[in-house]
Structures are given as C-alpha cells and as structure tokens.
Scaffold this motif. Structure first.
Motif, PDB file in Angstrom:
ATOM      1  N   MET A   1       0.883  -1.141   0.107  1.00 57.18           N
ATOM      2  CA  MET A   1      -0.027   0.054  -0.010  1.00 57.18           C
ATOM      3  C   MET A   1       0.910   1.255   0.032  1.00 57.18           C
ATOM      4  O   MET A   1       0.386   2.283   0.652  1.00 57.18           O
ATOM      5  N   ASN A   2       1.840   1.288  -0.940  1.00 56.76           N
ATOM      6  CA  ASN A   2       2.700   2.502  -0.672  1.00 56.76           C
ATOM      7  C   ASN A   2       2.461   3.315  -2.091  1.00 56.76           C
ATOM      8  O   ASN A   2       3.145   4.329  -2.219  1.00 56.76           O
ATOM      9  N   ASN A   3       1.515   2.837  -2.866  1.00 60.17           N
ATOM     10  CA  ASN A   3       0.890   3.899  -3.908  1.00 60.17           C
ATOM     11  C   ASN A   3       2.326   3.981  -5.005  1.00 60.17           C
ATOM     12  O   ASN A   3       2.168   4.973  -5.725  1.00 60.17           O
ATOM     13  N   GLU A   4       3.266   3.100  -4.963  1.00 60.26           N
ATOM     14  CA  GLU A   4       4.223   2.856  -6.085  1.00 60.26           C
ATOM     15  C   GLU A   4       3.837   1.691  -6.853  1.00 60.26           C
ATOM     16  O   GLU A   4       4.391   0.569  -6.223  1.00 60.26           O
ATOM     17  N   MET A   5       3.393   2.008  -8.141  1.00 60.16           N
ATOM     18  CA  MET A   5       3.060   0.895  -8.951  1.00 60.16           C
ATOM     19  C   MET A   5       4.072  -0.062  -9.222  1.00 60.16           C
ATOM     20  O   MET A   5       4.980   0.202  -9.747  1.00 60.16           O
ATOM     21  N   ASP A   6       3.806  -1.381  -8.836  1.00 64.47           N
ATOM     22  CA  ASP A   6       4.601  -2.673  -9.274  1.00 64.47           C
ATOM     23  C   ASP A   6       3.884  -3.336 -10.182  1.00 64.47           C
ATOM     24  O   ASP A   6       3.281  -4.363  -9.788  1.00 64.47           O
ATOM     25  N   LEU A   7       3.848  -2.778 -11.457  1.00 60.76           N
ATOM     26  CA  LEU A   7       3.165  -3.287 -12.536  1.00 60.76           C
ATOM     27  C   LEU A   7       3.279  -4.769 -12.773  1.00 60.76           C
ATOM     28  O   LEU A   7       4.552  -5.124 -13.453  1.00 60.76           O
TER      29      LEU A   7
ATOM     30  N   GLY B   1      -1.502  -9.244 -17.178  1.00 62.82           N
ATOM     31  CA  GLY B   1      -1.857  -9.238 -15.578  1.00 62.82           C
ATOM     32  C   GLY B   1      -1.973  -7.845 -15.149  1.00 62.82           C
ATOM     33  O   GLY B   1      -2.518  -7.637 -14.337  1.00 62.82           O
ATOM     34  N   GLY B   2      -1.224  -6.915 -15.799  1.00 57.29           N
ATOM     35  CA  GLY B   2      -1.240  -5.511 -15.524  1.00 57.29           C
ATOM     36  C   GLY B   2      -2.433  -4.820 -15.790  1.00 57.29           C
ATOM     37  O   GLY B   2      -2.494  -3.564 -15.398  1.00 57.29           O
ATOM     38  N   TYR B   3      -3.159  -5.433 -16.613  1.00 56.02           N
ATOM     39  CA  TYR B   3      -4.498  -4.872 -17.028  1.00 56.02           C
ATOM     40  C   TYR B   3      -5.727  -4.997 -16.228  1.00 56.02           C
ATOM     41  O   TYR B   3      -6.539  -4.410 -16.242  1.00 56.02           O
ATOM     42  N   ARG B   4      -5.270  -5.911 -15.100  1.00 54.19           N
ATOM     43  CA  ARG B   4      -6.510  -6.091 -14.133  1.00 54.19           C
ATOM     44  C   ARG B   4      -6.727  -4.602 -13.182  1.00 54.19           C
ATOM     45  O   ARG B   4      -5.622  -4.110 -12.918  1.00 54.19           O
ATOM     46  N   LEU B   5      -7.784  -4.186 -13.218  1.00 53.97           N
ATOM     47  CA  LEU B   5      -8.437  -3.133 -12.500  1.00 53.97           C
ATOM     48  C   LEU B   5      -8.728  -3.532 -10.939  1.00 53.97           C
ATOM     49  O   LEU B   5      -8.323  -2.744 -10.221  1.00 53.97           O
ATOM     50  N   SER B   6      -9.687  -4.374 -10.761  1.00 55.73           N
ATOM     51  CA  SER B   6     -10.362  -4.568  -9.480  1.00 55.73           C
ATOM     52  C   SER B   6     -10.313  -6.024  -9.199  1.00 55.73           C
ATOM     53  O   SER B   6     -10.059  -6.979 -10.122  1.00 55.73           O
ATOM     54  N   ASN B   7     -10.460  -6.449  -7.777  1.00 55.69           N
ATOM     55  CA  ASN B   7     -10.494  -7.883  -7.391  1.00 55.69           C
ATOM     56  C   ASN B   7     -11.834  -8.514  -8.050  1.00 55.69           C
ATOM     57  O   ASN B   7     -12.586  -7.909  -8.560  1.00 55.69           O
ATOM     58  N   GLN B   8     -11.646  -9.825  -8.505  1.00 55.39           N
ATOM     59  CA  GLN B   8     -12.634 -10.437  -9.076  1.00 55.39           C
ATOM     60  C   GLN B   8     -13.731 -11.063  -8.238  1.00 55.39           C
ATOM     61  O   GLN B   8     -13.445 -11.385  -7.197  1.00 55.39           O
ATOM     62  N   PRO B   9     -15.067 -10.944  -8.764  1.00 55.72           N
ATOM     63  CA  PRO B   9     -16.139 -11.596  -7.950  1.00 55.72           C
ATOM     64  C   PRO B   9     -16.042 -12.940  -7.529  1.00 55.72           C
ATOM     65  O   PRO B   9     -16.168 -13.776  -8.571  1.00 55.72           O
ATOM     66  N   ILE B  10     -15.759 -13.581  -6.561  1.00 59.34           N
ATOM     67  CA  ILE B  10     -15.470 -14.891  -6.260  1.00 59.34           C
ATOM     68  C   ILE B  10     -16.764 -15.611  -6.713  1.00 59.34           C
ATOM     69  O   ILE B  10     -16.599 -16.846  -7.269  1.00 59.34           O
ATOM     70  N   LEU B  11     -18.175 -15.270  -6.847  1.00 58.54           N
ATOM     71  CA  LEU B  11     -19.280 -15.958  -7.145  1.00 58.54           C
ATOM     72  C   LEU B  11     -19.349 -16.124  -8.433  1.00 58.54           C
ATOM     73  O   LEU B  11     -19.975 -16.970  -9.146  1.00 58.54           O
ATOM     74  N   LEU B  12     -18.371 -15.270  -9.374  1.00 54.90           N
ATOM     75  CA  LEU B  12     -18.428 -15.483 -10.880  1.00 54.90           C
ATOM     76  C   LEU B  12     -17.260 -16.619 -11.124  1.00 54.90           C
ATOM     77  O   LEU B  12     -17.126 -17.182 -12.020  1.00 54.90           O
ATOM     78  N   VAL B  13     -16.186 -16.471 -10.319  1.00 53.94           N
ATOM     79  CA  VAL B  13     -15.097 -17.769 -10.509  1.00 53.94           C
ATOM     80  C   VAL B  13     -15.472 -19.047 -10.036  1.00 53.94           C
ATOM     81  O   VAL B  13     -15.206 -19.860 -10.863  1.00 53.94           O
ATOM     82  N   CYS B  14     -16.513 -19.211  -9.319  1.00 50.23           N
ATOM     83  CA  CYS B  14     -16.897 -20.536  -8.830  1.00 50.23           C
ATOM     84  C   CYS B  14     -17.414 -21.398 -10.065  1.00 50.23           C
ATOM     85  O   CYS B  14     -17.153 -22.469 -10.515  1.00 50.23           O
ATOM     86  N   PRO B  15     -18.581 -20.649 -10.885  1.00 57.12           N
ATOM     87  CA  PRO B  15     -19.111 -21.602 -12.091  1.00 57.12           C
ATOM     88  C   PRO B  15     -18.216 -21.650 -13.153  1.00 57.12           C
ATOM     89  O   PRO B  15     -18.174 -22.639 -13.925  1.00 57.12           O
ATOM     90  N   LEU B  16     -17.418 -20.494 -13.097  1.00 59.10           N
ATOM     91  CA  LEU B  16     -16.203 -20.779 -14.248  1.00 59.10           C
ATOM     92  C   LEU B  16     -15.516 -22.012 -13.931  1.00 59.10           C
ATOM     93  O   LEU B  16     -14.908 -22.871 -14.986  1.00 59.10           O
ATOM     94  N   GLN B  17     -14.694 -21.986 -12.723  1.00 59.34           N
ATOM     95  CA  GLN B  17     -13.944 -23.191 -12.225  1.00 59.34           C
ATOM     96  C   GLN B  17     -14.772 -24.672 -12.542  1.00 59.34           C
ATOM     97  O   GLN B  17     -14.064 -25.393 -12.917  1.00 59.34           O
TER      98      GLN B  17
END
Length: 471
Positions: A315-321, A326-342
C-alpha cells in the motif's frame, strides 16, 4: 470416433453401410452415441426438462423429457458443481468473514489466478498470457486503448461487416475517442454480392491493399451470425506483415474451436465465458496478450489489481506493474463468478479441445447431413418448405453452429420449435442458430431435433397459408 481424413458425410455413410441401416435412421444415432468417448461429460451438466421451459406446449411434448438444448452458443448449461462451489464460498463468508480473502480452497484475493492455467489450455496460450477479469466489452476497450495508437497515416481498424454490435460500438467509440471519424477510419470487410460469408482470400487481399493505413485488425474468431470460423493464423500473419496489430473477439470460438493464440502469434484477444464455457449469464470474461508484448505494450488505465500480488498489500502507492495482461487487471474479481467458471473449466480439463473438435465436426456434420437430406429445396415441389444453411460446409471453416435460413416465416418456425421443447436461438433478420455442443449434446439429440423440425415446419407452413392458429 471419426476418421479425420474423411468428411463427416463419408464417415456417416460408411458407418451406416457397415451397420446395414440408413444414414438417417435412429440406429445410426444410437450407435454413434455408444461409440462416443466423450458421452460421460454430459452427466456433469444440468439439462432443463421440457416441462420447465416457459414456451413449451405440453400437448405437443412430454414435459418429463430432457429438452434438446442447442443454444450453448448463447448460454451454456449449468455445471452441476457450480452450486456446490458457490455454496462453499457463501458458507466461508458466513463463518469467517474477511478471512476468506486469504483462506480456503479459493482465497478471494487470488482465486481467479488458480484457474488461469485451465483457461490457457483452452485458448492455446501460456498461463501468464491470460487474465480472467471483467466482461468482454470492458476487456476489449482496455486492450484497444493500448493497441490502437492511430496516426495521421495509420488510423484504420479493419473489422468484419455486421460484427457483433458490441464490437462494432467499441471500435466506433475508440476511433472517436482518438479524434478520428469512424466513416473514414472504420474499415468494414463485406462479403461478395450474393454470398453470406467472407472469403479468406478477400480478407487477405484487403489487408495487402489497405495494410499501410490499418492500425488494428479486429475480427471474430467465429462470426456470431453466420457461424463462420475465420482463419486466424492467416489473418494474423498477413496483418503483422503489414505492421498491423491483430486481435480477435473469441466469444464464439473459445470452447468451440481449437485455438492456438500463442503459436499463431496473435497480439491480443478477449472472450466471454457464458457461451461454450458455461459460466452463467454475465460470467467472468477473459483476455490474452502475447508474451512478446509483456514489457512493451502497457495498459492505458491502471488499477490496484494490476499491481504485483507479492507487494500489492504494501500500500505504498508505487505501482509494481505486473507484466503483460496481468497488469490490465483493475479490481478484485467477484468470487461468485469465479466458482461456476471453475466448475466448467474442470470439465474441459477431463478432455482436450482436439478431442472435442473431433466429435464436434462429426456431430455438426450429422446435423448438416440430415437437414440437407430432408429439407433441401425440391424443384419438383417448390411449395414445400425448405432450409438453406448459410454456414460454410467445410468443417474447418465453422465451429459447432449451423445458421439456418428458412423459406417460411422464421419467427413462426422458432415458436413452433420452442413449443416442442427445443431451445435454440433466432437472430434477425432471418436465421436460426443451431449449436450441437460436443461437451453435452448427443447424436440422438440431433436426430430428435431434425424429426421435430419437420413437424414445426409443417405447423409453420399451415399458419402461413391460412393465417389461422393451428387447431
């Protein structure tokens, strides 16, 4: 199951001759199902009952039968383990709260990372070339923001005419965002007069002729309306030889065609997962960027989830891209959507795309054979309803979908099919898209469909002749 050196038609005719039956007989369908080495995969999916489908007319169909589900090109069936996985995460949330981010079989902070290797296998990529995130059009915009860098001389985007509306709108808006005119910068690839599909040689000729002015080539892997499978390898090679970036919307190709995105050298691709990948409506989408661009093409928009997982929580606000997609991810993924895809990807992992394609070619070839046998235009009886298949007849130029055009009003045919417990898809102006999915459809499904199609056509023809509801 299928001699890959023979056409589906030849295979069907040889098998029926060996069995001593007609190629159109139920006996052949039953034999093909018994010999199907992938038939066990069907049991991993929930198949709706005829009586549970809202349009069913129970005077025309047995409500206790499994429906004929030929609409996996629009929404795939639910994997049986999807509910179990979702329930596990709801239970974990109830019992452990915030600790679910780091604990359990699917830690929420990186759950999608755990199945990206399964996804990569399906698209022919390396795991670090694939990201599971967002929806298809969001991913397409993120990719175009990086790969579409127009100049005064190279500003066009080549896209097939009548691409899926979402792609058309995305391209149009990206061109406008960069200050260019879509009328000048949007190059639409049209089929020849009187033809439904695009010829590969015409696509390559256009790239050769216009290539110096094209910044990005964006095609579908499989065209949603016609079912045409494009020669992605040839298009990629031709475009890159002229200095263009080449990308594909694989929404109708992923889980349907055998993709080799890495080996073909495709620059970028994206796809949804709720069609052939069976992740549920609005499921988690995917994106691909070839490893050759991992350190040269950067995301235009940044978010916390594009930060290296090892240092993300500093959380130092220095991007380690993260490099590449992988660097194109913006937000955490909704776990309830991960489940049926898995749940679905695990079923795919029990076989291979090569095996699925082998079955698919014969399954769709069987559908094509029966439709042509029964419903080709009869010059001696021009009043008889007939069907024209607009999808290429060459199995290498299509996935599992056949797009059917009818001589009688299409909406009536569609409604009559639905009354009989058949789930399929109508697209304006004049096509029914029929998709026998090799993961869960059978040869008996095809045989039964073609039989019911006859009664639906007869009912439709009667309605069109007398204008009165069928008694």
């Amino acid at each position: 199951m299928m001699d890959t050196e023979s056409s589906p038609q030849k295979t069907l005719e040889n098998l029926s001759a060996a069995l001593g039956c007609s190629p159109t007989s139920q006996e052949l369908a039953t034999h093909l199902d018994k010999q199907d080495q992938l038939q066990h995969l069907r049991k991993h999916f929930l198949i709706p009952k005829v009586g549970d489908l809202p349009p069913t007319d129970l005077s025309l169909a047995d409500g206790t039968d499994d429906c004929i589900y030929f609409v996996g090109n629009s929404l795939g069936l639910q994997p049986k383990s999807a509910k179990k996985y979702i329930d596990e995460e709801l239970d974990k949330w109830a019992k452990t709260g915030v600790h679910g981010h780091m604990e359990g079989a699917r830690p929420w902070a990186w759950a999608e990372n755990n199945i990206e290797d399964l996804m990569a296998n399906i698209v022919g990529a390396k795991a670090d070339e694939v990201a599971l995130m967002n929806g298809l059009t969001v991913n397409l915009h993120l990719l175009l923001l990086s790969f579409y860098k127009p100049t005064a001389t190279r500003h066009k985007i080549l896209i097939e005419d009548k691409a899926f509306p979402s792609d058309h709108y995305a391209v149009e808006s990206q061109i406008q965002l960069r200050g260019f005119d879509p009328q000048q910068s949007m190059l639409l690839m049209k089929s020849r007069a009187g033809e439904d599909t695009l010829r590969t040689e015409d696509i390559l000729d256009t790239i050769e002729r216009e290539g110096e002015s094209i910044a990005v080539i964006l095609f579908s892997g499989v065209q949603y309306y016609t079912g045409q499978l494009f020669n992605m390898a040839a298009i990629t090679a031709a475009g890159q030889s002229k200095g263009c970036f080449v990308g594909f919307d694989c929404a109708h190709a992923v889980g349907n065609a055998e993709l080799k995105l890495h080996d073909w050298g495709v620059d970028f691709a994206c796809w949804c997962s709720y069609k052939y990948l069976n992740s549920g409506a609005g499921g988690l989408a995917g994106a691909f960027i070839h490893e050759k661009h991992a350190h040269t093409v950067k995301p235009a928009l940044l978010g916390w989830w594009g930060h290296n997982l090892k240092t993300r929580f500093v959380m130092n606000n220095e991007m380690d891209l993260l490099p590449g997609v992988g660097g194109y991810r913006l937000s955490n993924q909704p776990i309830l959507l991960v489940c049926p895809l898995q749940a679905s990807l695990e079923v795919f992992n029990q076989t291979s795309m090569q095996a699925l394609r082998q079955k698919s070619k014969l399954l769709t070839g069987y559908l094509e054979y029966l439709i042509k046998h029964y419903y080709t235009r009869d010059e001696a009886h021009p009043e008889k309803p007939y069907i024209r298949i607009i999808t290429p007849t060459n199995p290498e130029e299509r996935g599992c979908q056949l797009s059917l055009s009818f001589s009688v009003p299409i909406r009536t045919v569609f409604q009559e099919l639905e009354k009989r417990g058949i789930a399929c898809d109508m697209r304006e102006p004049n096509v029914l898209r029929i998709a026998p999915v090799p993961l869960y459809n059978s040869f008996s499904d095809v045989h039964r469909f073609v039989s019911l199609l006859g009664s639906a056509l007869a009912a439709s023809d009667k309605l069109s002749r007398d204008g009165q509801p069928r008694p």
